[in-house]
Design a protein around this motif. Structure first.
Motif, PDB file in Angstrom:
ATOM      1  N   LYS A  32      20.338   9.779  16.122  1.00  0.00           N
ATOM      2  CA  LYS A  32      19.983   9.453  17.513  1.00  0.00           C
ATOM      3  C   LYS A  32      18.851   8.429  17.463  1.00  0.00           C
ATOM      4  O   LYS A  32      18.086   8.404  16.489  1.00  0.00           O
ATOM      5  CB  LYS A  32      19.533  10.722  18.243  1.00  0.00           C
ATOM      6  N   ILE A  33      18.771   7.587  18.493  1.00  0.00           N
ATOM      7  CA  ILE A  33      17.775   6.515  18.469  1.00  0.00           C
ATOM      8  C   ILE A  33      16.360   7.108  18.424  1.00  0.00           C
ATOM      9  O   ILE A  33      16.021   7.975  19.225  1.00  0.00           O
ATOM     10  CB  ILE A  33      17.969   5.570  19.669  1.00  0.00           C
ATOM     11  N   HIS A  34      15.578   6.632  17.455  1.00  0.00           N
ATOM     12  CA  HIS A  34      14.244   7.181  17.243  1.00  0.00           C
ATOM     13  C   HIS A  34      13.309   6.118  16.664  1.00  0.00           C
ATOM     14  O   HIS A  34      13.741   5.022  16.303  1.00  0.00           O
ATOM     15  CB  HIS A  34      14.307   8.402  16.308  1.00  0.00           C
ATOM     16  N   THR A  35      12.055   6.485  16.611  1.00  0.00           N
ATOM     17  CA  THR A  35      11.040   5.662  15.937  1.00  0.00           C
ATOM     18  C   THR A  35      10.279   6.568  14.967  1.00  0.00           C
ATOM     19  O   THR A  35      10.411   7.787  15.004  1.00  0.00           O
ATOM     20  CB  THR A  35      10.032   5.052  16.933  1.00  0.00           C
ATOM     21  N   HIS A  36       9.492   5.932  14.100  1.00  0.00           N
ATOM     22  CA  HIS A  36       8.578   6.680  13.227  1.00  0.00           C
ATOM     23  C   HIS A  36       7.187   6.046  13.346  1.00  0.00           C
ATOM     24  O   HIS A  36       7.060   4.870  13.685  1.00  0.00           O
ATOM     25  CB  HIS A  36       9.001   6.591  11.760  1.00  0.00           C
ATOM     26  N   ALA A  37       6.171   6.856  13.006  1.00  0.00           N
ATOM     27  CA  ALA A  37       4.797   6.346  13.016  1.00  0.00           C
ATOM     28  C   ALA A  37       4.520   5.498  11.777  1.00  0.00           C
ATOM     29  O   ALA A  37       3.523   4.781  11.724  1.00  0.00           O
ATOM     30  CB  ALA A  37       3.822   7.509  13.087  1.00  0.00           C
TER      31      ALA A  37
ATOM     32  N   TYR B 167      10.202   4.950   0.123  1.00  0.00           N
ATOM     33  CA  TYR B 167       8.802   4.656  -0.179  1.00  0.00           C
ATOM     34  C   TYR B 167       7.963   5.056   1.029  1.00  0.00           C
ATOM     35  O   TYR B 167       8.344   4.769   2.175  1.00  0.00           O
ATOM     36  CB  TYR B 167       8.614   3.162  -0.458  1.00  0.00           C
ATOM     37  N   PHE B 168       6.826   5.682   0.766  1.00  0.00           N
ATOM     38  CA  PHE B 168       5.983   6.170   1.853  1.00  0.00           C
ATOM     39  C   PHE B 168       4.528   5.758   1.667  1.00  0.00           C
ATOM     40  O   PHE B 168       4.024   5.741   0.536  1.00  0.00           O
ATOM     41  CB  PHE B 168       5.968   7.709   1.884  1.00  0.00           C
ATOM     42  N   ILE B 169       3.872   5.497   2.786  1.00  0.00           N
ATOM     43  CA  ILE B 169       2.407   5.481   2.781  1.00  0.00           C
ATOM     44  C   ILE B 169       1.942   6.910   3.039  1.00  0.00           C
ATOM     45  O   ILE B 169       1.079   7.442   2.365  1.00  0.00           O
ATOM     46  CB  ILE B 169       1.860   4.518   3.853  1.00  0.00           C
ATOM     47  N   ASP B 170       2.575   7.550   4.025  1.00  0.00           N
ATOM     48  CA  ASP B 170       2.208   8.921   4.402  1.00  0.00           C
ATOM     49  C   ASP B 170       3.503   9.624   4.808  1.00  0.00           C
ATOM     50  O   ASP B 170       4.152   9.203   5.767  1.00  0.00           O
ATOM     51  CB  ASP B 170       1.234   8.848   5.580  1.00  0.00           C
ATOM     52  N   THR B 171       3.884  10.663   4.072  1.00  0.00           N
ATOM     53  CA  THR B 171       5.182  11.291   4.346  1.00  0.00           C
ATOM     54  C   THR B 171       5.237  11.932   5.731  1.00  0.00           C
ATOM     55  O   THR B 171       6.316  12.171   6.257  1.00  0.00           O
ATOM     56  CB  THR B 171       5.527  12.358   3.288  1.00  0.00           C
ATOM     57  N   SER B 172       4.087  12.191   6.366  1.00  0.00           N
ATOM     58  CA  SER B 172       4.132  12.763   7.718  1.00  0.00           C
ATOM     59  C   SER B 172       4.668  11.732   8.712  1.00  0.00           C
ATOM     60  O   SER B 172       5.106  12.076   9.801  1.00  0.00           O
ATOM     61  CB  SER B 172       2.749  13.245   8.160  1.00  0.00           C
ATOM     62  N   GLY B 173       4.634  10.463   8.342  1.00  0.00           N
ATOM     63  CA  GLY B 173       5.171   9.416   9.210  1.00  0.00           C
ATOM     64  C   GLY B 173       6.683   9.438   9.294  1.00  0.00           C
ATOM     65  O   GLY B 173       7.291   8.682  10.049  1.00  0.00           O
ATOM     66  N   TRP B 174       7.306  10.329   8.559  1.00  0.00           N
ATOM     67  CA  TRP B 174       8.756  10.404   8.461  1.00  0.00           C
ATOM     68  C   TRP B 174       9.378  11.137   9.653  1.00  0.00           C
ATOM     69  O   TRP B 174      10.574  11.058   9.903  1.00  0.00           O
ATOM     70  CB  TRP B 174       9.080  11.097   7.140  1.00  0.00           C
ATOM     71  N   THR B 175       8.563  11.862  10.421  1.00  0.00           N
ATOM     72  CA  THR B 175       9.078  12.619  11.567  1.00  0.00           C
ATOM     73  C   THR B 175       9.727  11.679  12.583  1.00  0.00           C
ATOM     74  O   THR B 175       9.120  10.686  12.969  1.00  0.00           O
ATOM     75  CB  THR B 175       7.904  13.357  12.253  1.00  0.00           C
TER      76      THR B 175
ATOM     77  N   GLY C 289       0.788  -1.236   0.000  1.00  0.00           N
ATOM     78  CA  GLY C 289       0.000   0.000   0.000  1.00  0.00           C
ATOM     79  C   GLY C 289       0.815   1.278   0.000  1.00  0.00           C
ATOM     80  O   GLY C 289       0.290   2.342   0.334  1.00  0.00           O
ATOM     81  N   TYR C 290       2.095   1.203  -0.367  1.00  0.00           N
ATOM     82  CA  TYR C 290       2.877   2.438  -0.449  1.00  0.00           C
ATOM     83  C   TYR C 290       2.342   3.289  -1.586  1.00  0.00           C
ATOM     84  O   TYR C 290       1.958   2.777  -2.628  1.00  0.00           O
ATOM     85  CB  TYR C 290       4.367   2.147  -0.626  1.00  0.00           C
ATOM     86  N   ARG C 291       2.320   4.599  -1.352  1.00  0.00           N
ATOM     87  CA  ARG C 291       1.663   5.481  -2.313  1.00  0.00           C
ATOM     88  C   ARG C 291       2.602   6.456  -2.998  1.00  0.00           C
ATOM     89  O   ARG C 291       2.286   6.957  -4.063  1.00  0.00           O
ATOM     90  CB  ARG C 291       0.558   6.259  -1.606  1.00  0.00           C
ATOM     91  N   THR C 292       3.706   6.783  -2.358  1.00  0.00           N
ATOM     92  CA  THR C 292       4.632   7.733  -2.989  1.00  0.00           C
ATOM     93  C   THR C 292       6.063   7.230  -2.816  1.00  0.00           C
ATOM     94  O   THR C 292       6.340   6.401  -1.944  1.00  0.00           O
ATOM     95  CB  THR C 292       4.540   9.137  -2.364  1.00  0.00           C
ATOM     96  N   ARG C 293       6.942   7.759  -3.642  1.00  0.00           N
ATOM     97  CA  ARG C 293       8.359   7.452  -3.493  1.00  0.00           C
ATOM     98  C   ARG C 293       9.157   8.641  -3.985  1.00  0.00           C
ATOM     99  O   ARG C 293       8.686   9.445  -4.794  1.00  0.00           O
ATOM    100  CB  ARG C 293       8.755   6.153  -4.215  1.00  0.00           C
ATOM    101  N   ASP C 294      10.347   8.775  -3.452  1.00  0.00           N
ATOM    102  CA  ASP C 294      11.261   9.790  -3.963  1.00  0.00           C
ATOM    103  C   ASP C 294      12.672   9.237  -3.860  1.00  0.00           C
ATOM    104  O   ASP C 294      12.863   8.075  -3.479  1.00  0.00           O
ATOM    105  CB  ASP C 294      11.100  11.136  -3.226  1.00  0.00           C
ATOM    106  N   MET C 295      13.632  10.058  -4.225  1.00  0.00           N
ATOM    107  CA  MET C 295      15.016   9.600  -4.172  1.00  0.00           C
ATOM    108  C   MET C 295      15.837  10.575  -3.357  1.00  0.00           C
ATOM    109  O   MET C 295      15.752  11.790  -3.554  1.00  0.00           O
ATOM    110  CB  MET C 295      15.594   9.488  -5.575  1.00  0.00           C
ATOM    111  N   VAL C 296      16.594  10.040  -2.425  1.00  0.00           N
ATOM    112  CA  VAL C 296      17.500  10.874  -1.645  1.00  0.00           C
ATOM    113  C   VAL C 296      18.917  10.602  -2.136  1.00  0.00           C
ATOM    114  O   VAL C 296      19.305   9.450  -2.354  1.00  0.00           O
ATOM    115  CB  VAL C 296      17.329  10.614  -0.126  1.00  0.00           C
TER     116      VAL C 296
ATOM    117  N   VAL D 285      11.933  -1.054   7.735  1.00  0.00           N
ATOM    118  CA  VAL D 285      11.989  -0.947   9.203  1.00  0.00           C
ATOM    119  C   VAL D 285      10.576  -0.615   9.661  1.00  0.00           C
ATOM    120  O   VAL D 285      10.047   0.445   9.291  1.00  0.00           O
ATOM    121  CB  VAL D 285      12.970   0.168   9.640  1.00  0.00           C
ATOM    122  N   PRO D 286       9.936  -1.490  10.447  1.00  0.00           N
ATOM    123  CA  PRO D 286       8.533  -1.243  10.763  1.00  0.00           C
ATOM    124  C   PRO D 286       8.325  -0.037  11.680  1.00  0.00           C
ATOM    125  O   PRO D 286       9.233   0.348  12.423  1.00  0.00           O
ATOM    126  CB  PRO D 286       8.088  -2.537  11.450  1.00  0.00           C
ATOM    127  N   ALA D 287       7.138   0.539  11.603  1.00  0.00           N
ATOM    128  CA  ALA D 287       6.763   1.638  12.495  1.00  0.00           C
ATOM    129  C   ALA D 287       7.059   1.236  13.936  1.00  0.00           C
ATOM    130  O   ALA D 287       6.875   0.072  14.326  1.00  0.00           O
ATOM    131  CB  ALA D 287       5.267   1.930  12.334  1.00  0.00           C
TER     132      ALA D 287
END
Ligand SMILES: [Fe+2]
Length: 183
Positions: free
Chosen positions: A98-103, A160-168, A73-80, A139-141
């Motif tokens: 630094k150690i983190h998680t994403h939604a 690849y993103f489902i929702d780019t806001s999950g990138w925070t 169900g990924y909807r967008t992609r870009d290239m870094v 890497v899972p949410a």
């Protein structure tokens, strides 16, 4: 090809053992060879890519995106494109070392160069995963991780993103066992 570096310095380099160690954390790693087309190779070897060139290179791996759209169900992609002369590179990388998680899941397909993910196991042990061209990783949410270059200077990866806001990044406050390496 992906390689795991444990905190005692031991390494795992066989794909099945790397995959099974990652699977304990819900992480998927696949080997998807980078495109062999001469034009794709030329683009992958460049230091920088403009937006049109990024889109052209993404076109060579569009079949992977189609697969991920229907499978996950990924909807967008870009290239870094990371290279040594990006203005503000240290600040940009500093958000994620630094150690983190994403939604949302963190999903990357490395086309050129390399980078390092760090992961925290349920017992608190940490390890590094070196990723390079041809490595696809999911890497899972909510999985605790970090990303760094450890002295490497270049990396091209599809995100690849489902929702780019999950990138925070959400910092967990846990300290890293692996010393930071400067870029
Ligand atoms: Fe992350």
């Amino acid at each position: 090809m992906a390689r795991i570096i444990l905190s005692d310095g031991k390494e795992l380099s066989q794909l099945p053992e790397v995959q099974s160690r990652l699977a304990r954390l819900g992480i998927t790693l696949r080997h998807w060879p980078a495109p062999a087309d001469p034009r794709a190779r030329e683009l992958m070897e460049r230091k920088t890519l403009n937006d049109a060139e990024k889109e052209e290179l993404l076109g060579f791996v569009q079949n992977r995106f189609e697969e991920l759209k229907s499978e996950k169900g990924y909807r967008t992609r870009d290239m870094v494109v990371i290279h040594e002369d990006i203005p503000g590179l240290a600040e940009m990388l500093g958000k994620f070392d630094k150690i983190h998680t994403h939604a949302d899941d963190e999903v990357r397909y490395i086309l050129a160069g390399q980078g390092y993910f760090g992961f925290v196991e349920p017992g608190g042990a940490q390890f590094l995963l070196e990723v390079s061209a041809g490595d696809y990783i999911n890497v899972p949410a909510n999985a605790e991780h970090w990303f760094e270059m450890r002295g490497c200077t270049r990396c091209k990866a599809v995100r690849y993103f489902i929702d780019t806001s999950g990138w925070t990044p959400h910092y967990t406050g846990r300290n890293r066992e692996f010393a930071e390496a400067t870029v």
